[in-house]
Design a protein around this motif. Structure first.
Motif, mmCIF file in Angstrom:
data_model
loop_
_atom_site.group_PDB
_atom_site.id
_atom_site.type_symbol
_atom_site.label_atom_id
_atom_site.label_comp_id
_atom_site.label_asym_id
_atom_site.label_seq_id
_atom_site.Cartn_x
_atom_site.Cartn_y
_atom_site.Cartn_z
ATOM 1 N N GLY A 97 57.919 -48.333 -119.959
ATOM 2 C CA GLY A 97 57.857 -48.315 -121.422
ATOM 3 C C GLY A 97 57.555 -46.955 -122.033
ATOM 4 N N THR A 98 57.211 -45.966 -121.209
ATOM 5 C CA THR A 98 56.775 -44.696 -121.814
ATOM 6 C C THR A 98 57.910 -43.961 -122.530
ATOM 7 O OG1 THR A 98 56.949 -43.642 -119.635
ATOM 8 C CG2 THR A 98 54.754 -44.303 -120.358
ATOM 9 N N GLU A 99 59.168 -44.144 -122.054
ATOM 10 C CA GLU A 99 60.274 -43.489 -122.774
ATOM 11 C C GLU A 99 60.464 -44.131 -124.155
ATOM 12 O OE1 GLU A 99 61.843 -40.638 -122.062
ATOM 13 O OE2 GLU A 99 60.524 -40.498 -120.322
ATOM 14 N N GLY A 100 60.243 -45.430 -124.240
ATOM 15 C CA GLY A 100 60.315 -46.106 -125.541
ATOM 16 C C GLY A 100 59.211 -45.605 -126.469
ATOM 17 N N MET A 101 58.018 -45.405 -125.898
ATOM 18 C CA MET A 101 56.907 -44.886 -126.722
ATOM 19 C C MET A 101 57.242 -43.483 -127.236
ATOM 20 S SD MET A 101 53.699 -46.038 -124.308
ATOM 21 C CE MET A 101 53.795 -47.584 -123.412
ATOM 22 N N ILE A 102 57.834 -42.677 -126.352
ATOM 23 C CA ILE A 102 58.172 -41.301 -126.741
ATOM 24 C C ILE A 102 59.217 -41.306 -127.868
ATOM 25 C CG2 ILE A 102 59.353 -39.210 -125.898
ATOM 26 C CD1 ILE A 102 57.806 -39.617 -123.231
ATOM 27 N N THR A 103 60.193 -42.202 -127.779
ATOM 28 C CA THR A 103 61.220 -42.268 -128.841
ATOM 29 C C THR A 103 60.587 -42.718 -130.159
ATOM 30 O OG1 THR A 103 62.531 -43.218 -127.060
ATOM 31 C CG2 THR A 103 63.631 -42.927 -129.144
ATOM 32 N N ALA A 104 59.660 -43.664 -130.082
ATOM 33 C CA ALA A 104 58.981 -44.120 -131.303
ATOM 34 C C ALA A 104 58.171 -42.974 -131.915
ATOM 35 C CB ALA A 104 58.067 -45.304 -130.980
ATOM 36 N N ILE A 105 57.483 -42.233 -131.062
ATOM 37 C CA ILE A 105 56.685 -41.090 -131.554
ATOM 38 C C ILE A 105 57.598 -40.060 -132.212
ATOM 39 C CG2 ILE A 105 55.242 -39.142 -130.830
ATOM 40 C CD1 ILE A 105 54.152 -41.064 -128.573
ATOM 41 N N ASN A 106 58.767 -39.849 -131.599
ATOM 42 C CA ASN A 106 59.714 -38.897 -132.175
ATOM 43 C C ASN A 106 60.118 -39.337 -133.587
ATOM 44 O OD1 ASN A 106 62.925 -38.372 -132.583
ATOM 45 N ND2 ASN A 106 61.886 -36.604 -131.699
ATOM 46 N N TRP A 107 60.339 -40.629 -133.736
ATOM 47 C CA TRP A 107 60.687 -41.149 -135.073
ATOM 48 C C TRP A 107 59.558 -40.858 -136.063
ATOM 49 C CZ3 TRP A 107 64.605 -43.535 -137.806
ATOM 50 C CH2 TRP A 107 64.221 -44.111 -139.024
ATOM 51 N N ALA A 108 58.336 -41.163 -135.652
ATOM 52 C CA ALA A 108 57.196 -40.954 -136.562
ATOM 53 C C ALA A 108 57.058 -39.471 -136.921
ATOM 54 C CB ALA A 108 55.914 -41.463 -135.911
ATOM 55 N N ARG A 109 57.207 -38.624 -135.920
ATOM 56 C CA ARG A 109 57.041 -37.184 -136.189
ATOM 57 C C ARG A 109 58.112 -36.672 -137.142
ATOM 58 N NH1 ARG A 109 59.147 -32.646 -134.303
ATOM 59 N NH2 ARG A 109 60.157 -33.525 -132.460
ATOM 60 N N THR A 110 59.349 -37.114 -136.939
ATOM 61 C CA THR A 110 60.443 -36.548 -137.730
ATOM 62 C C THR A 110 60.652 -37.278 -139.061
ATOM 63 O OG1 THR A 110 61.998 -37.891 -136.450
ATOM 64 C CG2 THR A 110 61.678 -35.620 -135.720
ATOM 65 N N HIS A 111 59.951 -38.390 -139.266
ATOM 66 C CA HIS A 111 60.107 -39.119 -140.543
ATOM 67 C C HIS A 111 58.807 -39.180 -141.335
ATOM 68 C CE1 HIS A 111 63.718 -40.336 -138.383
ATOM 69 N NE2 HIS A 111 64.229 -40.617 -139.552
ATOM 70 N N ASP A 112 57.876 -38.307 -141.009
ATOM 71 C CA ASP A 112 56.595 -38.245 -141.722
ATOM 72 C C ASP A 112 55.902 -39.614 -141.783
ATOM 73 O OD1 ASP A 112 55.044 -36.186 -142.491
ATOM 74 O OD2 ASP A 112 55.593 -36.236 -144.613
ATOM 75 N N MET A 113 56.051 -40.382 -140.708
ATOM 76 C CA MET A 113 55.380 -41.684 -140.644
ATOM 77 C C MET A 113 53.982 -41.454 -140.065
ATOM 78 S SD MET A 113 56.476 -44.845 -138.182
ATOM 79 C CE MET A 113 56.859 -46.387 -138.940
#
Ligand SMILES: NC(=O)CC[C@H](N)C(=O)O
Length: 307
Positions: A102-118
């Motif tokens: 699951g860590t690659e899924g977590m990394i993709t989610a984090i990427n979304w948060a970082r790049t969308h000011d979430m």
């Protein structure tokens, strides 16, 4: 502490809990989501912080591997559902965990948060993966990883702590209450949320840490390490992304010291950010507190809050 004061605070809290409050949607992307008790302390920390901000927390547990590309083929409905829930939430938390799944899924989610000011809070593994995501996508280190998850990687952003290696040193994990010293106060949102202390004591449970060799490189792109361990100053404890509304990682587990009347400061920051109240909260000069097991009237932030 005076019991009448405590009782008034408690009454206030329970009245608030029973009143109809607007909901706040928080995505929790983790590995153990089928057993939600695994994240009980995280969910309590979210609840305490949300109530403080006059919100009802709706925590959405998202199984991290359903966010990975392989899930698109295996179970497209769950893949899209998971991304829909994740992207429509108002904040993301990636809690602690162990192992690769699951860590690659977590990394993709984090990427979304970082790049969308979430607004994002990464706890322990969550902070480590946020550093990995940043190294991959901002430093261009495509194979950046943790030595726990990808031993063959040539860029270990996260490494095993030498003195806690069970084979070489007979230790198990770095556990329990440890002291963190703030090294960059002016730039730190957590320093303000904790009430501007020099040090904080929080609880730990980990075997890996940020590789000190990558700290300068990560900082050169805006990932700031604002707190470290008081003994060696080499062990990174708090990470914050400059320029982001709220992107915070803690190597410790702040949820272990949350209390209904004393919400954990990193979680409080997450909810304040998710409700766009962070700036007005600071502007009002609300003081928060360092966590501790004893309650004193001076510890309490004023209830009810208007900001
Ligand atoms: N509690 C955790 O999240 C631990 C993170 C990681 N597995 C480590 O041991 O450092």
């Amino acid at each position: 502490m005076e019991s009448s004061f405590f009782f008034a605070q408690w009454q206030n809290l329970t009245l608030r809990q029973e009143s109809p409050l607007p909901e706040i949607h928080i995505a929790l992307v983790g590995k153990y989501t089928r057993l939600q008790d695994s994240y009980l302390s995280v969910s309590k920390a979210i609840q305490h912080a949300a109530l403080y901000c006059k919100r009802k927390a709706r925590l959405h547990y998202i199984q991290a591997d359903l966010l990975e590309e392989t899930a698109r083929d295996i179970d497209p409905v769950k893949f899209h559902d998971s991304w829909q829930t994740m992207c429509s939430s108002q904040a993301l938390i990636v809690p602690g965990g162990f192992g690769q799944r699951g860590t690659e899924g977590m990394i993709t989610a984090i990427n979304w948060a970082r790049t969308h000011d979430m607004p994002f809070l990464g706890v322990c593994l969550g902070m480590q993966l946020a550093a990995v995501e940043f190294a991959r996508n901002k430093l261009g280190l495509a194979d950046a990883n943790s030595s726990e998850l990808q031993p063959e990687s040539s860029n270990h952003i996260i490494i095993e702590m030498p003195e806690f290696n069970p084979v070489t040193k007979g230790g198990t994990m770095r556990l329990g209450k440890r002291r963190t010293i703030f090294t960059n106060k002016e730039d730190s949102v957590l320093w303000k949320l904790y009430g501007k202390p020099d040090v904080i004591d929080e609880r730990h449970r980990h075997r890996y840490e940020i590789n000190p060799e990558y700290v300068t490189k990560l900082e050169s792109e805006g990932m700031q390490f604002v707190g470290c361990d008081i003994d060696t100053h080499q062990r990174m404890e708090i990470m914050e992304l400059k320029g982001h509304y709220y992107f915070v990682g803690c190597q410790y587990h702040p949820e272990y010291l949350t209390r209904p009347l004393k919400p954990s400061p990193p979680y409080l920051g997450l909810i304040l950010a998710a409700t766009h109240k962070l700036s007005s909260y600071f502007a009002q000069g609300n003081r928060t507190h360092s966590p501790s097991n004893s309650l004193q009237s001076s510890d309490f932030i004023s209830w009810p809050l208007e900001f």
